[in-house]
Scaffold this motif. Structure first.
Motif, PDB file in Angstrom:
ATOM      1  N   VAL A  19       0.834  -1.210   0.000  1.00  0.00           N
ATOM      2  CA  VAL A  19       0.000   0.000   0.000  1.00  0.00           C
ATOM      3  C   VAL A  19       0.867   1.259   0.000  1.00  0.00           C
ATOM      4  CG1 VAL A  19      -1.676   1.329   1.346  1.00  0.00           C
ATOM      5  CG2 VAL A  19      -1.985  -1.134   1.054  1.00  0.00           C
ATOM      6  N   LYS A  20       1.901   1.281   0.830  1.00  0.00           N
ATOM      7  CA  LYS A  20       2.784   2.446   0.895  1.00  0.00           C
ATOM      8  C   LYS A  20       3.596   2.609  -0.384  1.00  0.00           C
ATOM      9  CE  LYS A  20       3.103   2.866   5.844  1.00  0.00           C
ATOM     10  NZ  LYS A  20       3.969   2.986   7.002  1.00  0.00           N
ATOM     11  N   ALA A  21       4.060   1.504  -0.944  1.00  0.00           N
ATOM     12  CA  ALA A  21       4.874   1.574  -2.162  1.00  0.00           C
ATOM     13  C   ALA A  21       4.047   2.073  -3.340  1.00  0.00           C
ATOM     14  CB  ALA A  21       5.471   0.208  -2.469  1.00  0.00           C
ATOM     15  N   VAL A  22       2.882   1.503  -3.534  1.00  0.00           N
ATOM     16  CA  VAL A  22       2.032   1.905  -4.654  1.00  0.00           C
ATOM     17  C   VAL A  22       1.530   3.338  -4.466  1.00  0.00           C
ATOM     18  CG1 VAL A  22      -0.119   1.374  -5.869  1.00  0.00           C
ATOM     19  CG2 VAL A  22       1.421  -0.466  -5.222  1.00  0.00           C
ATOM     20  N   GLY A  23       1.357   3.747  -3.221  1.00  0.00           N
ATOM     21  CA  GLY A  23       0.930   5.114  -2.933  1.00  0.00           C
ATOM     22  C   GLY A  23       2.070   6.112  -2.885  1.00  0.00           C
ATOM     23  N   ASN A  24       3.285   5.661  -3.204  1.00  0.00           N
ATOM     24  CA  ASN A  24       4.472   6.518  -3.211  1.00  0.00           C
ATOM     25  C   ASN A  24       4.654   7.256  -1.891  1.00  0.00           C
ATOM     26  OD1 ASN A  24       5.306   5.923  -5.904  1.00  0.00           O
ATOM     27  ND2 ASN A  24       3.627   7.195  -6.616  1.00  0.00           N
ATOM     28  N   GLU A  25       4.434   6.567  -0.781  1.00  0.00           N
ATOM     29  CA  GLU A  25       4.552   7.188   0.539  1.00  0.00           C
ATOM     30  C   GLU A  25       5.983   7.208   1.075  1.00  0.00           C
ATOM     31  OE1 GLU A  25       1.693   5.851   3.422  1.00  0.00           O
ATOM     32  OE2 GLU A  25       0.189   5.535   1.868  1.00  0.00           O
ATOM     33  N   ALA A  26       6.867   6.453   0.465  1.00  0.00           N
ATOM     34  CA  ALA A  26       8.257   6.425   0.924  1.00  0.00           C
ATOM     35  C   ALA A  26       9.163   5.984  -0.220  1.00  0.00           C
ATOM     36  CB  ALA A  26       8.407   5.478   2.114  1.00  0.00           C
ATOM     37  N   LEU A  27      10.433   6.307  -0.114  1.00  0.00           N
ATOM     38  CA  LEU A  27      11.409   5.892  -1.119  1.00  0.00           C
ATOM     39  C   LEU A  27      12.106   4.592  -0.753  1.00  0.00           C
ATOM     40  CD1 LEU A  27      13.079   9.321  -1.918  1.00  0.00           C
ATOM     41  CD2 LEU A  27      11.480   8.037  -3.337  1.00  0.00           C
ATOM     42  N   ARG A  28      12.201   4.304   0.534  1.00  0.00           N
ATOM     43  CA  ARG A  28      12.907   3.104   0.999  1.00  0.00           C
ATOM     44  C   ARG A  28      12.019   2.333   1.959  1.00  0.00           C
ATOM     45  NH1 ARG A  28      16.894   7.203   1.504  1.00  0.00           N
ATOM     46  NH2 ARG A  28      18.428   6.994  -0.137  1.00  0.00           N
ATOM     47  N   TYR A  29      12.170   1.031   1.914  1.00  0.00           N
ATOM     48  CA  TYR A  29      11.385   0.154   2.778  1.00  0.00           C
ATOM     49  C   TYR A  29      12.299  -0.894   3.387  1.00  0.00           C
ATOM     50  CZ  TYR A  29       7.884   2.267  -0.158  1.00  0.00           C
ATOM     51  OH  TYR A  29       7.130   3.181  -0.824  1.00  0.00           O
ATOM     52  N   VAL A  30      12.063  -1.243   4.603  1.00  0.00           N
ATOM     53  CA  VAL A  30      12.793  -2.316   5.263  1.00  0.00           C
ATOM     54  C   VAL A  30      11.778  -3.405   5.561  1.00  0.00           C
ATOM     55  CG1 VAL A  30      14.131  -3.000   7.276  1.00  0.00           C
ATOM     56  CG2 VAL A  30      14.459  -0.721   6.281  1.00  0.00           C
ATOM     57  N   CYS A  31      11.972  -4.553   4.951  1.00  0.00           N
ATOM     58  CA  CYS A  31      11.066  -5.682   5.152  1.00  0.00           C
ATOM     59  C   CYS A  31      11.810  -6.744   5.944  1.00  0.00           C
ATOM     60  CB  CYS A  31      10.617  -6.270   3.817  1.00  0.00           C
ATOM     61  SG  CYS A  31       9.701  -5.110   2.801  1.00  0.00           S
ATOM     62  N   LYS A  32      11.285  -7.052   7.089  1.00  0.00           N
ATOM     63  CA  LYS A  32      11.923  -8.046   7.941  1.00  0.00           C
ATOM     64  C   LYS A  32      11.114  -9.326   7.929  1.00  0.00           C
ATOM     65  CE  LYS A  32      14.010  -4.634  10.938  1.00  0.00           C
ATOM     66  NZ  LYS A  32      14.185  -4.157  12.295  1.00  0.00           N
ATOM     67  N   THR A  41       9.009 -12.022  -2.876  1.00  0.00           N
ATOM     68  CA  THR A  41       7.788 -12.060  -3.683  1.00  0.00           C
ATOM     69  C   THR A  41       7.116 -10.701  -3.709  1.00  0.00           C
ATOM     70  OG1 THR A  41       7.495 -14.389  -3.110  1.00  0.00           O
ATOM     71  CG2 THR A  41       5.570 -13.229  -3.946  1.00  0.00           C
ATOM     72  N   MET A  42       7.003 -10.082  -2.565  1.00  0.00           N
ATOM     73  CA  MET A  42       6.350  -8.770  -2.470  1.00  0.00           C
ATOM     74  C   MET A  42       7.174  -7.701  -3.193  1.00  0.00           C
ATOM     75  SD  MET A  42       3.945  -6.757  -1.535  1.00  0.00           S
ATOM     76  CE  MET A  42       2.942  -7.591  -0.331  1.00  0.00           C
ATOM     77  N   ILE A  43       8.459  -7.680  -2.972  1.00  0.00           N
ATOM     78  CA  ILE A  43       9.305  -6.669  -3.614  1.00  0.00           C
ATOM     79  C   ILE A  43       9.280  -6.840  -5.128  1.00  0.00           C
ATOM     80  CG2 ILE A  43      11.669  -5.807  -3.853  1.00  0.00           C
ATOM     81  CD1 ILE A  43      10.206  -5.037  -1.214  1.00  0.00           C
ATOM     82  N   ALA A  44       9.287  -8.074  -5.616  1.00  0.00           N
ATOM     83  CA  ALA A  44       9.217  -8.319  -7.059  1.00  0.00           C
ATOM     84  C   ALA A  44       7.939  -7.724  -7.640  1.00  0.00           C
ATOM     85  CB  ALA A  44       9.276  -9.819  -7.341  1.00  0.00           C
ATOM     86  N   ALA A  45       6.821  -7.944  -6.986  1.00  0.00           N
ATOM     87  CA  ALA A  45       5.543  -7.412  -7.468  1.00  0.00           C
ATOM     88  C   ALA A  45       5.516  -5.883  -7.416  1.00  0.00           C
ATOM     89  CB  ALA A  45       4.400  -7.996  -6.648  1.00  0.00           C
ATOM     90  N   ILE A  46       6.096  -5.324  -6.368  1.00  0.00           N
ATOM     91  CA  ILE A  46       6.152  -3.855  -6.264  1.00  0.00           C
ATOM     92  C   ILE A  46       6.962  -3.277  -7.415  1.00  0.00           C
ATOM     93  CG2 ILE A  46       7.112  -1.938  -4.912  1.00  0.00           C
ATOM     94  CD1 ILE A  46       6.269  -3.533  -2.377  1.00  0.00           C
ATOM     95  N   ILE A  47       8.099  -3.890  -7.714  1.00  0.00           N
ATOM     96  CA  ILE A  47       8.945  -3.394  -8.812  1.00  0.00           C
ATOM     97  C   ILE A  47       8.206  -3.479 -10.139  1.00  0.00           C
ATOM     98  CG2 ILE A  47      11.023  -3.882 -10.162  1.00  0.00           C
ATOM     99  CD1 ILE A  47      12.339  -4.661  -7.434  1.00  0.00           C
ATOM    100  N   ILE A  48       7.553  -4.604 -10.404  1.00  0.00           N
ATOM    101  CA  ILE A  48       6.809  -4.759 -11.661  1.00  0.00           C
ATOM    102  C   ILE A  48       5.682  -3.734 -11.736  1.00  0.00           C
ATOM    103  CG2 ILE A  48       5.344  -6.333 -12.999  1.00  0.00           C
ATOM    104  CD1 ILE A  48       8.431  -6.976 -12.961  1.00  0.00           C
ATOM    105  N   GLU A  49       4.944  -3.565 -10.662  1.00  0.00           N
ATOM    106  CA  GLU A  49       3.854  -2.579 -10.620  1.00  0.00           C
ATOM    107  C   GLU A  49       4.379  -1.163 -10.877  1.00  0.00           C
ATOM    108  OE1 GLU A  49      -0.007  -0.917  -9.929  1.00  0.00           O
ATOM    109  OE2 GLU A  49       0.584  -2.996 -10.236  1.00  0.00           O
ATOM    110  N   GLU A  50       5.499  -0.823 -10.260  1.00  0.00           N
ATOM    111  CA  GLU A  50       6.079   0.519 -10.431  1.00  0.00           C
ATOM    112  C   GLU A  50       6.541   0.755 -11.866  1.00  0.00           C
ATOM    113  OE1 GLU A  50       6.428   3.320  -8.408  1.00  0.00           O
ATOM    114  OE2 GLU A  50       4.909   2.199  -7.313  1.00  0.00           O
ATOM    115  N   VAL A  51       7.186  -0.224 -12.472  1.00  0.00           N
ATOM    116  CA  VAL A  51       7.648  -0.066 -13.852  1.00  0.00           C
ATOM    117  C   VAL A  51       6.457   0.107 -14.790  1.00  0.00           C
ATOM    118  CG1 VAL A  51       8.791  -1.242 -15.783  1.00  0.00           C
ATOM    119  CG2 VAL A  51       9.857  -1.224 -13.525  1.00  0.00           C
ATOM    120  N   MET A  52       5.386  -0.623 -14.510  1.00  0.00           N
ATOM    121  CA  MET A  52       4.199  -0.503 -15.365  1.00  0.00           C
ATOM    122  C   MET A  52       3.472   0.822 -15.139  1.00  0.00           C
ATOM    123  SD  MET A  52       2.850  -4.430 -15.230  1.00  0.00           S
ATOM    124  CE  MET A  52       1.287  -4.011 -15.936  1.00  0.00           C
TER     125      MET A  52
END
Length: 102
Positions: A19-32, A41-52
């Protein structure tokens, strides 16, 4: 533009990151999370969504893995397939490149 339902793609654990990535709420994310938690899996989908959404170049690297082909490249290809947008992408295994057709 194609709309992706993140709940169908991922576990609830990283939904807030999506939600934050697609909403451009931050530039960096830390996923633990441990092995198999869904981070890649999540980061891959975020990257594909952003490129599209904002056609640009994305560079994907990984600190630990057997090869880029078996990890980063395959994870991005799997994300494209799970999102149902395979017809919008060209894949080049020889150069480990994925190109959005726009």
């Amino acid at each position: 533009m194609i709309t992706v339902d993140p709940i169908k793609l991922h576990s609830q654990h990283f939904l807030e990151v999506w939600v934050k990535a697609v909403g451009n709420e931050a530039l960096r994310y830390v996923c633990k999370g441990g092995r198999g938690s869904g981070k890649s899996t999540m980061i891959a989908a975020i990257i594909i969504e952003e490129v599209m959404s904002n056609p640009t170049t994305a560079l994907c690297v990984r600190k630990v893995a057997h090869t880029l082909e078996q990890s980063v490249y395959e994870e991005r290809k799997n994300a494209i397939d799970r999102m149902g947008v395979t017809h919008l992408w060209r894949t080049y295994k020889s150069s480990l490149r994925l190109t959005y057709k726009k």
